[in-house]
Write a protein that holds these residues in place. Structure first.
Motif, PDB file in Angstrom:
ATOM      1  N   ASP A  85       0.819  -1.205   0.000  1.00 49.05           N
ATOM      2  CA  ASP A  85       0.000   0.000   0.000  1.00 49.05           C
ATOM      3  C   ASP A  85       0.856   1.260   0.000  1.00 49.05           C
ATOM      4  OD1 ASP A  85      -2.230  -1.543  -0.079  1.00 49.05           O
ATOM      5  OD2 ASP A  85      -3.089  -0.874   1.827  1.00 49.05           O
ATOM      6  N   ARG A  86       2.025   1.203   0.608  1.00 46.48           N
ATOM      7  CA  ARG A  86       2.930   2.352   0.535  1.00 46.48           C
ATOM      8  C   ARG A  86       3.356   2.592  -0.909  1.00 46.48           C
ATOM      9  NH1 ARG A  86       7.754   2.043   2.737  1.00 46.48           N
ATOM     10  NH2 ARG A  86       7.783  -0.106   3.439  1.00 46.48           N
ATOM     11  N   ALA A  87       3.649   1.512  -1.637  1.00 44.09           N
ATOM     12  CA  ALA A  87       4.041   1.649  -3.040  1.00 44.09           C
ATOM     13  C   ALA A  87       2.879   2.188  -3.872  1.00 44.09           C
ATOM     14  CB  ALA A  87       4.512   0.301  -3.580  1.00 44.09           C
ATOM     15  N   ILE A  88       1.672   1.689  -3.601  1.00 48.57           N
ATOM     16  CA  ILE A  88       0.490   2.158  -4.332  1.00 48.57           C
ATOM     17  C   ILE A  88       0.283   3.648  -4.104  1.00 48.57           C
ATOM     18  CG2 ILE A  88      -2.030   2.007  -4.422  1.00 48.57           C
ATOM     19  CD1 ILE A  88      -1.741  -0.981  -3.777  1.00 48.57           C
ATOM     20  N   LEU A  89       0.373   4.085  -2.863  1.00 45.80           N
ATOM     21  CA  LEU A  89       0.141   5.497  -2.550  1.00 45.80           C
ATOM     22  C   LEU A  89       1.249   6.383  -3.119  1.00 45.80           C
ATOM     23  CD1 LEU A  89      -1.144   5.226   1.125  1.00 45.80           C
ATOM     24  CD2 LEU A  89      -2.439   5.968  -0.892  1.00 45.80           C
ATOM     25  N   GLY A  90       2.479   5.895  -3.084  1.00 50.44           N
ATOM     26  CA  GLY A  90       3.572   6.678  -3.661  1.00 50.44           C
ATOM     27  C   GLY A  90       3.401   6.861  -5.155  1.00 50.44           C
ATOM     28  N   ALA A  91       3.006   5.790  -5.844  1.00 48.88           N
ATOM     29  CA  ALA A  91       2.793   5.874  -7.285  1.00 48.88           C
ATOM     30  C   ALA A  91       1.610   6.784  -7.604  1.00 48.88           C
ATOM     31  CB  ALA A  91       2.559   4.486  -7.858  1.00 48.88           C
ATOM     32  N   GLU A  92       0.554   6.689  -6.796  1.00 48.46           N
ATOM     33  CA  GLU A  92      -0.626   7.518  -7.028  1.00 48.46           C
ATOM     34  C   GLU A  92      -0.304   8.993  -6.846  1.00 48.46           C
ATOM     35  OE1 GLU A  92      -4.776   8.306  -7.756  1.00 48.46           O
ATOM     36  OE2 GLU A  92      -3.387   6.673  -8.230  1.00 48.46           O
ATOM     37  N   ALA A  93       0.441   9.315  -5.798  1.00 45.62           N
ATOM     38  CA  ALA A  93       0.804  10.716  -5.556  1.00 45.62           C
ATOM     39  C   ALA A  93       1.705  11.246  -6.672  1.00 45.62           C
ATOM     40  CB  ALA A  93       1.508  10.845  -4.201  1.00 45.62           C
ATOM     41  N   ALA A  94       2.656  10.431  -7.122  1.00 43.65           N
ATOM     42  CA  ALA A  94       3.563  10.866  -8.177  1.00 43.65           C
ATOM     43  C   ALA A  94       2.847  11.009  -9.509  1.00 43.65           C
ATOM     44  CB  ALA A  94       4.724   9.876  -8.300  1.00 43.65           C
ATOM     45  N   ALA A  95       1.863  10.144  -9.772  1.00 40.43           N
ATOM     46  CA  ALA A  95       1.135  10.199 -11.040  1.00 40.43           C
ATOM     47  C   ALA A  95       0.255  11.434 -11.140  1.00 40.43           C
ATOM     48  CB  ALA A  95       0.279   8.935 -11.197  1.00 40.43           C
ATOM     49  N   ARG A  96      -0.129  11.982  -9.997  1.00 39.81           N
ATOM     50  CA  ARG A  96      -1.014  13.150 -10.010  1.00 39.81           C
ATOM     51  C   ARG A  96      -0.304  14.333  -9.340  1.00 39.81           C
ATOM     52  NH1 ARG A  96      -6.844  10.834  -8.204  1.00 39.81           N
ATOM     53  NH2 ARG A  96      -7.439  12.965  -8.757  1.00 39.81           N
ATOM     54  N   ARG A  97       0.937  14.565  -9.754  1.00 41.46           N
ATOM     55  CA  ARG A  97       1.796  15.544  -9.113  1.00 41.46           C
ATOM     56  C   ARG A  97       1.272  16.957  -9.284  1.00 41.46           C
ATOM     57  NH1 ARG A  97       3.812  16.372  -5.274  1.00 41.46           N
ATOM     58  NH2 ARG A  97       2.537  14.520  -5.037  1.00 41.46           N
ATOM     59  N   PHE A  98       0.784  17.499  -8.202  1.00 45.06           N
ATOM     60  CA  PHE A  98       0.356  18.898  -8.190  1.00 45.06           C
ATOM     61  C   PHE A  98       0.471  19.429  -6.775  1.00 45.06           C
ATOM     62  CE2 PHE A  98      -2.820  22.275  -7.724  1.00 45.06           C
ATOM     63  CZ  PHE A  98      -2.419  23.108  -8.740  1.00 45.06           C
ATOM     64  N   PHE A  99      -0.058  18.679  -5.834  1.00 45.04           N
ATOM     65  CA  PHE A  99       0.001  19.102  -4.446  1.00 45.04           C
ATOM     66  C   PHE A  99       1.275  18.568  -3.796  1.00 45.04           C
ATOM     67  CE2 PHE A  99      -4.465  19.054  -5.597  1.00 45.04           C
ATOM     68  CZ  PHE A  99      -4.880  20.302  -5.162  1.00 45.04           C
ATOM     69  N   ARG A 103       3.975  14.482   4.681  1.00 45.03           N
ATOM     70  CA  ARG A 103       3.751  13.414   5.665  1.00 45.03           C
ATOM     71  C   ARG A 103       3.548  12.078   4.962  1.00 45.03           C
ATOM     72  NH1 ARG A 103      -0.544  16.800   9.438  1.00 45.03           N
ATOM     73  NH2 ARG A 103       0.917  18.468  10.042  1.00 45.03           N
ATOM     74  N   LEU A 104       2.786  12.093   3.891  1.00 42.52           N
ATOM     75  CA  LEU A 104       2.587  10.867   3.127  1.00 42.52           C
ATOM     76  C   LEU A 104       3.900  10.398   2.515  1.00 42.52           C
ATOM     77  CD1 LEU A 104       0.699   8.714   2.014  1.00 42.52           C
ATOM     78  CD2 LEU A 104       0.219  10.220   0.073  1.00 42.52           C
ATOM     79  N   ALA A 105       4.715  11.337   2.070  1.00 40.71           N
ATOM     80  CA  ALA A 105       6.016  10.976   1.495  1.00 40.71           C
ATOM     81  C   ALA A 105       6.880  10.255   2.525  1.00 40.71           C
ATOM     82  CB  ALA A 105       6.721  12.222   0.972  1.00 40.71           C
ATOM     83  N   ARG A 106       6.842  10.708   3.770  1.00 41.07           N
ATOM     84  CA  ARG A 106       7.617  10.046   4.823  1.00 41.07           C
ATOM     85  C   ARG A 106       7.087   8.638   5.076  1.00 41.07           C
ATOM     86  NH1 ARG A 106       7.798  15.400   6.938  1.00 41.07           N
ATOM     87  NH2 ARG A 106       5.928  15.097   8.198  1.00 41.07           N
ATOM     88  N   VAL A 107       5.761   8.496   5.065  1.00 38.65           N
ATOM     89  CA  VAL A 107       5.175   7.168   5.244  1.00 38.65           C
ATOM     90  C   VAL A 107       5.603   6.244   4.107  1.00 38.65           C
ATOM     91  CG1 VAL A 107       3.000   5.884   5.169  1.00 38.65           C
ATOM     92  CG2 VAL A 107       3.200   7.901   6.622  1.00 38.65           C
ATOM     93  N   CYS A 108       5.526   6.732   2.871  1.00 39.29           N
ATOM     94  CA  CYS A 108       5.899   5.909   1.717  1.00 39.29           C
ATOM     95  C   CYS A 108       7.378   5.549   1.727  1.00 39.29           C
ATOM     96  CB  CYS A 108       5.520   6.629   0.418  1.00 39.29           C
ATOM     97  SG  CYS A 108       3.730   6.749   0.159  1.00 39.29           S
ATOM     98  N   ALA A 109       8.186   6.395   2.378  1.00 38.42           N
ATOM     99  CA  ALA A 109       9.616   6.101   2.495  1.00 38.42           C
ATOM    100  C   ALA A 109       9.910   5.147   3.644  1.00 38.42           C
ATOM    101  CB  ALA A 109      10.399   7.406   2.695  1.00 38.42           C
ATOM    102  N   GLY A 110       8.882   4.786   4.411  1.00 35.91           N
ATOM    103  CA  GLY A 110       9.056   3.818   5.490  1.00 35.91           C
ATOM    104  C   GLY A 110       9.528   4.406   6.798  1.00 35.91           C
ATOM    105  N   LYS A 111       9.339   5.712   7.008  1.00 36.72           N
ATOM    106  CA  LYS A 111       9.790   6.342   8.247  1.00 36.72           C
ATOM    107  C   LYS A 111       8.710   6.236   9.328  1.00 36.72           C
ATOM    108  CE  LYS A 111      12.806   9.574   5.790  1.00 36.72           C
ATOM    109  NZ  LYS A 111      13.116  10.994   5.489  1.00 36.72           N
TER     110      LYS A 111
END
Length: 253
Positions: A85-99, A103-111
């Motif tokens: 799910d971290r990979a899914i959310l990271g890809a989703e955020a990157a695919a719709r890059r605007f905002f 915090r989500l980036a830190r979660v996706c990085a496993g922190k």
């Protein structure tokens, strides 16, 4: 990973398959249409409150799902989420890059993140199989079933799937963290307020109401008095305070 964090958050997703993706793409072939963030927050008096946030990607021209999840994440919280799910959310955020979603980036990085499936050792296990083995309730709805019932005009069904997954992950974590630390606190501190909150969701999320009677939650309710007595003795510095294990006259199954 701060397991003693006063704030613990669990993320759950409901996804639909992306049919135009190549075969064997794993999480990248799944698109999240709904999400839920369940938050356990400890108050100054030691009691815990539960908050459940549901959201969906119902409108293309509104804020994207990744940004909406970002608004629910709290700094320094321990976040329970699967690696996929971290990979899914990271890809989703990157695919719709605007905002911007730091915090989500830190979660996706496993922190400060924990995946219950990796708590039993290297290699991990299947989340659904782990849930069944531990009698932990969760949602076993497939991506195809989510897609069959997904509607931008009525996203509630997908949101409930995501909410059930977030709750199931928090229950899994509480079970495994109590085992890892050999202490009952993660189990009772999490499941007692969670069960009360789940009962309150009868109208808005009927599946949660049914999940509230699962074995781990009922066990927490059954031994709540013993746990509170144990915690009180520990707080008073009683050197003989010990948590009950397998003793004569107690039923364990």
């Amino acid at each position: 990973m701060n397991v003693n964090s006063p704030i613990i958050q669990s993320i759950g997703l409901a996804c639909v398959p992306l049919h135009d993706m190549p075969a064997k793409t794993g999480g990248l072939g799944r698109k999240p249409v709904a999400a839920a963030v369940v938050t356990l927050q400890e108050r100054d008096d030691g009691q815990c409150d539960i908050i459940g946030a549901r959201m969906s990607d119902a409108m293309d021209m509104e804020f994207p799902l990744a940004w909406r999840i970002e608004q629910e994440l709290m700094p320094n919280a321990l976040t329970i989420v699967s690696a996929e799910d971290r990979a899914i959310l990271g890809a989703e955020a990157a695919a719709r890059r605007f905002f911007v979603e730091p915090r989500l980036a830190r979660v996706c990085a496993g922190k400060n993140v924990v995946d219950p499936c990796s708590m039993l050792g290297e290699g991990g296990v299947d989340e659904q199989a782990l849930g069944r083995r531990l009698s932990v309730p969760t949602s076993f709805v497939s991506d195809k079933d989510v897609q069959a019932h997904w509607s931008r005009h009525a996203p509630q069904a997908a949101e409930e799937v995501a909410l059930a997954r977030a709750v199931g992950r928090m229950i899994l974590w509480a079970n495994l963290e109590a085992f890892r630390t050999s202490e009952p606190r993660p189990f009772f501190r999490t499941l007692l307020p969670l069960q009360t909150w789940m009962y309150d969701q009868a109208e808005r999320a009927p599946s949660l109401y049914r999940m509230a009677t699962a074995r781990p939650l009922m066990r927490a309710a059954s031994f709540a008095a013993e746990w509170r007595a144990y915690e009180e003795k520990k707080a008073q510095g009683d050197p003989d305070a010990s948590w009950v294990s397998f003793e004569i006259g107690l039923f364990h199954s």
